[in-house]
Scaffold this motif. Sequence first.
Motif, PDB file in Angstrom:
ATOM      1  N   LYS A   1      35.876   5.211  16.446  1.00 43.35           N
ATOM      2  CA  LYS A   1      36.886   6.113  15.885  1.00 43.35           C
ATOM      3  C   LYS A   1      38.098   6.227  16.798  1.00 43.35           C
ATOM      4  CE  LYS A   1      34.437   9.843  15.037  1.00 43.35           C
ATOM      5  NZ  LYS A   1      34.159  11.195  14.488  1.00 43.35           N
ATOM      6  N   ARG A   2      37.855   6.249  18.077  1.00 36.30           N
ATOM      7  CA  ARG A   2      38.951   6.405  19.039  1.00 36.30           C
ATOM      8  C   ARG A   2      39.852   5.174  19.060  1.00 36.30           C
ATOM      9  NH1 ARG A   2      42.582   9.225  21.816  1.00 36.30           N
ATOM     10  NH2 ARG A   2      42.387   9.185  24.078  1.00 36.30           N
TER      11      ARG A   2
ATOM     12  N   ARG B   1      31.874   7.082  18.402  1.00 34.33           N
ATOM     13  CA  ARG B   1      33.043   7.703  19.040  1.00 34.33           C
ATOM     14  C   ARG B   1      34.014   6.644  19.558  1.00 34.33           C
ATOM     15  NH1 ARG B   1      31.520  13.103  22.537  1.00 34.33           N
ATOM     16  NH2 ARG B   1      30.460  14.251  20.875  1.00 34.33           N
ATOM     17  N   ILE B   2      33.475   5.593  20.129  1.00 36.17           N
ATOM     18  CA  ILE B   2      34.334   4.505  20.610  1.00 36.17           C
ATOM     19  C   ILE B   2      35.125   3.920  19.450  1.00 36.17           C
ATOM     20  CG2 ILE B   2      34.349   2.177  21.578  1.00 36.17           C
ATOM     21  CD1 ILE B   2      31.921   2.999  23.280  1.00 36.17           C
TER      22      ILE B   2
ATOM     23  N   VAL C   1      37.125   5.689  26.891  1.00 38.87           N
ATOM     24  CA  VAL C   1      38.126   5.653  25.819  1.00 38.87           C
ATOM     25  C   VAL C   1      38.443   7.040  25.287  1.00 38.87           C
ATOM     26  CG1 VAL C   1      37.448   3.308  25.161  1.00 38.87           C
ATOM     27  CG2 VAL C   1      36.424   5.231  23.977  1.00 38.87           C
ATOM     28  N   SER C   2      37.518   7.978  25.419  1.00 39.38           N
ATOM     29  CA  SER C   2      37.760   9.333  24.918  1.00 39.38           C
ATOM     30  C   SER C   2      38.688  10.124  25.820  1.00 39.38           C
ATOM     31  CB  SER C   2      36.433  10.089  24.761  1.00 39.38           C
ATOM     32  OG  SER C   2      35.609   9.483  23.796  1.00 39.38           O
ATOM     33  N   GLU C   3      38.590   9.918  27.132  1.00 38.14           N
ATOM     34  CA  GLU C   3      39.308  10.764  28.081  1.00 38.14           C
ATOM     35  C   GLU C   3      40.576  10.138  28.642  1.00 38.14           C
ATOM     36  OE1 GLU C   3      36.494  11.768  31.113  1.00 38.14           O
ATOM     37  OE2 GLU C   3      35.147  12.841  29.737  1.00 38.14           O
TER      38      GLU C   3
ATOM     39  N   GLN D   1      32.193   5.218  26.184  1.00 34.32           N
ATOM     40  CA  GLN D   1      32.834   6.171  25.276  1.00 34.32           C
ATOM     41  C   GLN D   1      33.607   7.229  26.050  1.00 34.32           C
ATOM     42  OE1 GLN D   1      32.302   9.586  24.210  1.00 34.32           O
ATOM     43  NE2 GLN D   1      31.004   9.986  26.009  1.00 34.32           N
TER      44      GLN D   1
ATOM     45  N   ASP E   1      43.847   8.045  27.591  1.00 35.56           N
ATOM     46  CA  ASP E   1      44.705   7.468  26.556  1.00 35.56           C
ATOM     47  C   ASP E   1      45.256   6.099  26.949  1.00 35.56           C
ATOM     48  OD1 ASP E   1      44.285   9.742  25.067  1.00 35.56           O
ATOM     49  OD2 ASP E   1      46.218  10.662  25.547  1.00 35.56           O
TER      50      ASP E   1
ATOM     51  N   LEU F   1      43.697   2.764  25.621  1.00 31.71           N
ATOM     52  CA  LEU F   1      43.782   2.332  24.225  1.00 31.71           C
ATOM     53  C   LEU F   1      44.775   1.191  24.003  1.00 31.71           C
ATOM     54  CD1 LEU F   1      43.507   5.770  22.387  1.00 31.71           C
ATOM     55  CD2 LEU F   1      41.693   4.169  23.016  1.00 31.71           C
TER      56      LEU F   1
ATOM     57  N   ASP G   1      42.917   6.121  16.657  1.00 32.87           N
ATOM     58  CA  ASP G   1      43.903   6.585  17.640  1.00 32.87           C
ATOM     59  C   ASP G   1      44.563   5.422  18.368  1.00 32.87           C
ATOM     60  OD1 ASP G   1      43.230   9.213  17.029  1.00 32.87           O
ATOM     61  OD2 ASP G   1      41.730   9.344  18.621  1.00 32.87           O
ATOM     62  N   GLY G   2      43.837   4.307  18.509  1.00 33.63           N
ATOM     63  CA  GLY G   2      44.337   3.201  19.313  1.00 33.63           C
ATOM     64  C   GLY G   2      44.933   2.045  18.540  1.00 33.63           C
TER      65      GLY G   2
END
Length: 605
Positions: free
Chosen positions: A238-239, A235-236, A204-206, A201, A208, A211, A243-244
Amino acid sequence: MPFRSVSAAYLAQAADLAGNAGQQAAYDSTGHCVVLAGPGSGKTKTLVLKLARIMAEDVRAPRGAACITYSQECARELTRRLERLGLREAPNLFIGTVHGFCLRHLLMPYARLANLPVPFPLAVATQRQSDQAMKRVGDRLFGVGHPNKPMDLGRHRRSILDRASIAWTSEGELAGWAEEYEAELRGMGLIDFDDLVIFGQRLVSEHDWVLPLLQAKFPILAVDEYQDLGVALHRIVKRVAFDGGVRLFAVGDSDQSIYGFTGADGALLQELAERDDVERVQLQLNYRSASRIVSASELALGEVRGYVSNDPDREAVIAFVECGDGLEGQAAHAVAEIIPAALAAKPGRTLGDIAILYRDYRAGDIVAEAVAAAGLDFIRVDTAAPYRKVALTSWIEDCAAWCADGWREGRPQLRGLLDRWLGFHRTRLAEAEARGEAQRLTRLLWSLRTDEGLARDLVGALRAGMLDALMAAEPSLADQREQVVRMSTALAVGGPLADLDVASLGGRDGSPLHLNLLTLHSAKGCEYDVVIMVGLDLGGLPWRNELPAARRESRRLFYVGLTRARDEIHMLYSGYVDTGRGRMHWGRSPFLNELEARMEEAEGE
């Protein structure tokens, strides 16, 4: 037209969904979709057919889909069902646990590029290494015999991901223990099981740039048993989804969220389902249980869900049974009275159609002793089992099933065994290497076919022939290697499974001839004609003086047990529990009191 990599066999089965509006809506969804699936609602069938359609109609190789779930048992069942539709694990189809996904498709390809503070090559600590490191650090920080619990440490690491937050630092001792433990592991060149998802997580969170790489490989992500997977997976998801640009298909049931001690939170599924950009589908038709059991389960839950049985006229047995002599008496009654009557009640019913469920391995010891004394064959699934189910041990068991008799019918499929074998390699093999590995394994399995023979001989031949070399060459398999060694030890002369034959090893996830002994946690996802729940006393289920959140989870655990039954549910209690302070007469479980009262009220109306 999209590249068709899947047999059209799925189309015939998909036609069956038309009679269920919820299943059809999930199957037809084209955007983000969350399926809220009650017990016995056919959610696995829906998920498998949806994946088949995705692979046949929505993606072109080399792009594909990833399907992740909570446990190895769930992944194994998905793999088997998909194989029947012509779908096998391949470079463009991942079927496995969230930990396996994070290792193979996040950390291995991208962790070094992202400069994550993990050792290279990635090596996962064995359970023994992890336990020893945790104890060493705990002894150093708090003194020998410190009261802090490894379970609390694990939950703290899994559920609080922001290390600068007040939530992390407010638990000062746990936070310090966690940080020192992680430093100890890194000094050994290791990460542990939880690190896989924590760093996944973080990646993928930190970063970009990860993605679009993920979206290019897996434009669609399916998640099974979402309520069990915790905040890091949330979190993974949702990201990568929001976002991805990865399309999400998630399935779960908050009422079956029973892993709070690991950091899982059923509310995360509800949060996902309530988003405006997600299609929400509910499955309410129960194909498993008789109508009376469906109604009783809702009364036990204390929540109206609107579930209905697909077979409303089927008879059901719901029994509250008081037994003397505590758990020993309950186990004896189950073996002497309930099981013989259940076998006689329905033609063709076997031991494999019956399960005894209990709270923990200590209760399992008592039940197993009674079952063994009666001369009944059984499969036991709890923490006292000789080895833990991981991808490699499940693969060995499936090899045994193929060698015993499965090769005649193709269950499991040889091609699937070969694909899974190639998937254990850290780096993708060149075509010629992969072909050579597959040929070697085929020859080995062909030579091991037998209708008889001891399981230890087959496992020894697999290890000597190919498996030990792979495990030595792949540091990321170290934790799984430990379980393979435990399997071999259990099968050796003098071990608890010394007499196990090849066919029985192949049926260790359930066979028609073996009574099923499981913890309530392990039973989730299973179904049986007859379910016998033991230990339903206050102090057993639930524990005494539980806090409200823990009491709600205990109620969900009780609900999970009830909803495993098709035809009969027997709930056994004694009115007391034996503790370290002696026998405590606290009465039977309040869940039984509530359920019986609500049933009497409902049936009296």
